[in-house]
Scaffold this motif. Structure first.
Motif, short mmCIF file in Angstrom:
data_model
loop_
_atom_site.label_atom_id
_atom_site.label_comp_id
_atom_site.label_asym_id
_atom_site.label_seq_id
_atom_site.Cartn_x
_atom_site.Cartn_y
_atom_site.Cartn_z
N UNK A 132 0.85 -1.54 -0.43
CA UNK A 132 -0.16 0.04 0.00
C UNK A 132 1.03 0.77 0.02
N UNK A 133 0.17 2.35 -0.60
CA UNK A 133 1.29 3.57 -0.84
C UNK A 133 1.89 4.14 0.74
N UNK A 134 0.80 4.34 1.65
CA UNK A 134 1.75 4.53 2.97
C UNK A 134 2.62 3.68 3.52
N UNK A 135 2.94 2.53 3.38
CA UNK A 135 3.40 1.55 4.20
C UNK A 135 4.08 1.85 3.12
N UNK A 136 4.60 1.99 2.33
CA UNK A 136 5.54 1.58 1.39
C UNK A 136 6.46 2.93 1.22
N UNK A 137 5.86 4.09 1.24
CA UNK A 137 6.32 5.11 1.84
C UNK A 137 7.78 5.22 2.90
N UNK A 138 6.31 4.51 4.50
CA UNK A 138 7.81 4.47 5.21
C UNK A 138 8.45 3.41 5.15
N UNK A 139 8.29 1.99 4.80
CA UNK A 139 9.40 1.26 3.93
C UNK A 139 10.71 1.85 3.47
N UNK A 140 10.06 2.80 2.02
CA UNK A 140 11.33 2.97 1.50
C UNK A 140 12.30 4.29 2.38
N UNK A 141 11.65 4.72 2.65
CA UNK A 141 13.20 5.63 3.41
C UNK A 141 13.46 5.08 5.50
#
Length: 256
Positions: free
Chosen positions: A43-52
């Motif tokens: 999902x978009x939000x978790x993916x952004x956090x994971x990448x960061x």
């Protein structure tokens, strides 16, 4: 990437050496290339956090690594990719991601990269890889690896096998050694599955019955002009039995 993210990344890289800053940039590019797959998986939000978080984790890992020389060992790229996977794994654990999730992301990213290369060019590359001059070079480099045996390098030897066009036994795998030393041994069998994706993209037949990841004596790579390996997911881990004829296992039984 927005301005705030670029400022944050610049801060993360500030205390690193020039070499490590360059390697961190490579990882950042890889994360951006895999962003659609991360969003698909998490999902978009978790993916952004994971990448960061993975970017930060990789920046923290870089200064702690033993010497990995791309100039002296071109295969060190694979070692660095193993550390990339470890950063993703560390970042994903608080989000409930597993070693299998990291393996899926790596396979999907590889297939995405290979899919952008014309099929004919991949097939030509596979034929060149199995050509007589290439086999001679691989054998010579294998002999040199046996003599040097540096801690963070692959050590291999070309062996006779009438059933294969090229047979290589790996006696040392720096990915396996490094990730186990860093407490991430459960990740290694999934990383081994990327070999099937790579040789499949090249149109090279590939078989393997044992790996160092499963505490076997060596990894037995067998390549041929015929056949095209398929990445089964979830993996069956046939290498777990070190060449013995035993039932395969699923990812639920993985405890290397």
């Amino acid at each position: 990437m927005d301005k705030r993210s670029r400022v944050t990344q610049a801060g993360v890289a500030a205390g690193l050496s020039r070499r490590d800053r360059r390697r961190l940039r490579w990882f950042g590019r890889a994360l951006r290339a895999c962003a659609p797959l991360l969003r698909q998986r998490y999902g978009a939000d978790r993916a952004e956090q994971l990448a960061r978080d993975a970017y930060h984790a990789y920046a923290e890992l870089l200064p702690t690594l033993p010497p990995i020389s791309l100039a002296r060992d071109p295969m060190a790229w694979f070692t660095l990719a193993g550390v990339w996977s470890l950063a993703l794994h560390q970042a994903g654990q608080p989000l409930g991601a597993t070693a299998e999730d990291v393996g899926w992301v790596l396979i999907a990213c590889l297939e995405r990269v290979y899919g952008a290369i014309p099929r004919w060019l991949r097939r030509v590359s596979g034929r060149v890889f199995l050509s007589a001059p290439s086999r001679w070079i691989i054998a010579a480099l294998g002999c040199r690896s046996q003599r040097r045996r540096l801690p963070c390098t692959f050590v291999w030897r070309v062996v006779p096998d009438p059933a294969a066009d090229l047979a290589i036994d790996y006696d040392q795998c720096p990915i396996n050694t490094l990730l186990r030393d860093l407490g991430a041994g459960e990740l290694v069998p999934y990383l081994c599955q990327t070999d099937y994706a790579t040789f499949g993209a090249l149109g090279v037949g590939f078989e393997r019955t044992q790996t160092l990841a499963w505490a076997c004596s060596h990894c037995d790579f067998r390549m041929s002009r015929e056949g095209e390996p398929h990445v089964a997911w979830p993996p069956t881990f046939r290498e777990r039995h070190c060449g013995r004829a035993e039932p395969v296992v699923t990812q639920e039984e993985v405890t290397p």
